[in-house]
Scaffold this motif. Structure first.
Motif, mmCIF file in Angstrom:
data_model
loop_
_atom_site.group_PDB
_atom_site.id
_atom_site.type_symbol
_atom_site.label_atom_id
_atom_site.label_comp_id
_atom_site.label_asym_id
_atom_site.label_seq_id
_atom_site.Cartn_x
_atom_site.Cartn_y
_atom_site.Cartn_z
ATOM 1 N N PRO A 1 40.602 124.298 16.334
ATOM 2 C CA PRO A 1 41.981 123.889 16.054
ATOM 3 C C PRO A 1 42.702 123.333 17.278
ATOM 4 O O PRO A 1 43.672 122.596 17.134
ATOM 5 N N THR A 2 42.221 123.645 18.469
ATOM 6 C CA THR A 2 42.883 123.184 19.685
ATOM 7 C C THR A 2 42.424 121.804 20.119
ATOM 8 O O THR A 2 43.042 121.188 20.981
ATOM 9 N N ASN A 3 41.331 121.315 19.564
ATOM 10 C CA ASN A 3 40.728 120.025 19.940
ATOM 11 C C ASN A 3 40.364 119.958 21.415
ATOM 12 O O ASN A 3 40.391 118.889 22.016
ATOM 13 N N GLN A 4 40.039 121.095 22.016
ATOM 14 C CA GLN A 4 39.662 121.117 23.414
ATOM 15 C C GLN A 4 38.167 120.893 23.610
ATOM 16 O O GLN A 4 37.731 120.454 24.659
ATOM 17 N N ILE A 5 37.393 121.226 22.584
ATOM 18 C CA ILE A 5 35.954 120.994 22.667
ATOM 19 C C ILE A 5 35.724 119.596 22.115
ATOM 20 O O ILE A 5 35.968 119.329 20.960
#
Length: 62
Positions: free
Chosen positions: A55-59
């Motif tokens: 959900p964070t779009n960090q990966i």
């Protein structure tokens, strides 16, 4: 680096380490492979996994 980010995001979002039932942990081999070596099917699966389980779009593998 990808592993460190995957672990950190899992800890921050779930409050625990990743497990085999978590999509990003179960598909970590897709994350570890270079995007240029993935087939179209692999890229589509990776995009679906990241869209659903990050959900964070960090990966981001691309």
């Amino acid at each position: 680096m990808v592993t460190a980010v995957r672990r950190r995001v899992s800890w921050e979002t779930r409050g625990r380490r990743g497990r085999g039932t978590d999509l990003t942990s179960a598909n970590r081999q897709l994350l570890m492979g270079g995007c240029d070596t993935l087939s179209d099917r692999g890229r589509a699966k990776l995009k679906a996994v990241l869209g659903q389980d990050d959900p964070t779009n960090q990966i981001d593998a691309e």
